[in-house]
Motif scaffolding. Structure first.
Motif, mmCIF file in Angstrom:
data_model
loop_
_atom_site.group_PDB
_atom_site.id
_atom_site.type_symbol
_atom_site.label_atom_id
_atom_site.label_comp_id
_atom_site.label_asym_id
_atom_site.label_seq_id
_atom_site.Cartn_x
_atom_site.Cartn_y
_atom_site.Cartn_z
ATOM 1 N N VAL A 205 0.859 -1.183 0.000
ATOM 2 C CA VAL A 205 0.000 0.000 0.000
ATOM 3 C C VAL A 205 0.895 1.233 0.000
ATOM 4 O O VAL A 205 1.781 1.359 0.853
ATOM 5 N N SER A 206 0.682 2.139 -0.945
ATOM 6 C CA SER A 206 1.508 3.338 -1.000
ATOM 7 C C SER A 206 0.699 4.516 -1.511
ATOM 8 O O SER A 206 -0.414 4.367 -2.012
ATOM 9 N N LYS B 198 -1.817 5.805 4.176
ATOM 10 C CA LYS B 198 -1.240 4.463 4.076
ATOM 11 C C LYS B 198 -1.494 3.624 5.322
ATOM 12 O O LYS B 198 -1.903 2.471 5.227
ATOM 13 N N THR B 199 -1.253 4.196 6.489
ATOM 14 C CA THR B 199 -1.368 3.420 7.729
ATOM 15 C C THR B 199 -2.803 2.964 7.963
ATOM 16 O O THR B 199 -3.063 1.787 8.248
ATOM 17 N N THR C 153 -5.285 2.702 5.777
ATOM 18 C CA THR C 153 -5.716 1.765 4.733
ATOM 19 C C THR C 153 -5.125 0.382 4.955
ATOM 20 O O THR C 153 -5.817 -0.634 4.799
ATOM 21 N N THR C 154 -3.861 0.327 5.328
ATOM 22 C CA THR C 154 -3.215 -0.962 5.587
ATOM 23 C C THR C 154 -3.906 -1.709 6.717
ATOM 24 O O THR C 154 -4.143 -2.921 6.629
ATOM 25 N N ASN D 188 7.538 2.559 7.534
ATOM 26 C CA ASN D 188 7.281 2.148 6.159
ATOM 27 C C ASN D 188 8.498 2.188 5.248
ATOM 28 O O ASN D 188 8.374 2.338 4.049
ATOM 29 N N GLU E 160 2.524 -1.252 4.316
ATOM 30 C CA GLU E 160 2.522 0.117 3.822
ATOM 31 C C GLU E 160 3.964 0.494 3.522
ATOM 32 O O GLU E 160 4.892 0.094 4.235
ATOM 33 N N GLN E 161 4.142 1.274 2.453
ATOM 34 C CA GLN E 161 5.481 1.650 2.053
ATOM 35 C C GLN E 161 5.529 3.102 1.613
ATOM 36 O O GLN E 161 4.663 3.577 0.861
ATOM 37 N N ASP E 162 6.529 3.810 2.078
ATOM 38 C CA ASP E 162 6.839 5.143 1.591
ATOM 39 C C ASP E 162 7.064 5.060 0.074
ATOM 40 O O ASP E 162 7.595 4.073 -0.430
ATOM 41 N N GLU E 163 6.683 6.104 -0.653
ATOM 42 C CA GLU E 163 6.707 6.043 -2.123
ATOM 43 C C GLU E 163 8.073 5.655 -2.683
ATOM 44 O O GLU E 163 8.166 4.807 -3.572
ATOM 45 N N LEU F 63 -2.923 5.053 -3.390
ATOM 46 C CA LEU F 63 -3.951 5.883 -2.786
ATOM 47 C C LEU F 63 -4.112 7.240 -3.469
ATOM 48 O O LEU F 63 -5.186 7.570 -3.968
#
Length: 277
Positions: free
Chosen positions: A57-58, A63-64, A66-67, A89, A116-119, A137
């Protein structure tokens, strides 16, 4: 040699994590950094155990939350879900989560992972592990201090989406996300909010026009959020436009939580996880 390095990395990582927690710290990053140095292939090897693969999820915002929602939905279907609950992330944060949840024997007792991951770090993560699915997102300019310009963020997210092996879930309301193209053999699933909710969920461009901004969809959504005609405006509903078998249904049903309401037909049980998960 590889097995020995895996065991060494896991052992040192767990001891580092235990030491940090004895000092009252979460240990969300340092154990991962240590393991990364000791065993560079630790993460791909560990995550290869998951039978249902990895979902990433990014995006700029959300992110948090939604994850956590995705993890709870999958758990409600009986799946054991591995995630990075501390919100760390970066790749080292995910390694730390894996170290924490793995047994000393190196086994991960989970079916699927949702991270979740930073872009920017998501792109690095996708080079190590090809995610089964990617959820993008939004693209907002409040991260310009990290990425320089909004189009740079978009390019990072598109690179991530193209790394998906089975499906990409994209925001049809976001002008930039809706331009993302994935591989031909990867399923694209769109989600959106209704026109009535636009003043509450403005995209980056729409922030400059407010409620007068044009409502547009970049794709045909499978899932759409709207307000309930019988509930206060702040109560949202998630409307599944198509059932797992492709039959449409949009009916009012029961409330699941006070803030996020899921409406399902009263004459049938909670819908199963969509086939693309």
């Amino acid at each position: 040699y590889t097995k020995h390095m895996q065991f060494l990395g896991l052992s040192v990582g767990k001891l580092t994590l235990k030491g940090l927690r004895l000092m009252g710290r979460t240990g969300s990053a340092l154990p991962g950094r240590v393991v990364e140095k000791l065993s560079p292939n630790f993460l791909p090897t560990m995550l290869a155990q998951l039978p249902q693969g990895v979902i990433v999820v990014s995006g700029t915002n959300g992110k948090t939350t939604t994850t956590k929602i995705i993890a709870r939905l999958l758990e409600s279907q009986g799946l054991r879900v591995l995630t990075n609950p501390t919100g760390s992330n970066f790749v080292r944060g995910i390694i730390s989560a894996v170290v924490d949840k793995a047994g000393w024997n190196g086994r991960l007792p989970y079916d699927i992972a949702v991270f979740e991951q930073d872009e920017a770090h998501a792109v690095h993560f996708a080079r190590l592990i090809k995610p089964r699915g990617v959820l993008v997102l939004n693209v907002m300019r409040d991260q310009m201090d990290r990425f320089g310009e909004i189009d740079t963020t978009l390019r990072l997210l598109e690179t991530l989406a193209k790394s998906a092996t089975e499906f990409a879930v994209l925001n049809a309301n976001d002008e930039r996300v809706s331009t993302i193209l994935v591989k031909d053999d990867v399923k694209t699933v769109w989600y959106a909010h209704s026109k009535a909710l636009q003043p509450e969920f403005l995209t980056d461009d729409q922030l400059y026009h407010g409620e007068t901004a044009t409502f547009a969809l970049g794709g045909t959504p499978l899932v759409v959020a709207r307000t309930s005609p019988s509930a206060p405006p702040q109560v949202l509903g998630v409307i599944y436009l198509k059932d797992i078998d492709g039959k449409p249904f949009v009916k009012d049903g029961r409330t699941v939580t006070p803030k996020f309401t899921q409406w399902f037909p009263a004459d049938r049980p909670r819908p199963p996880v969509p086939s693309w998960l």
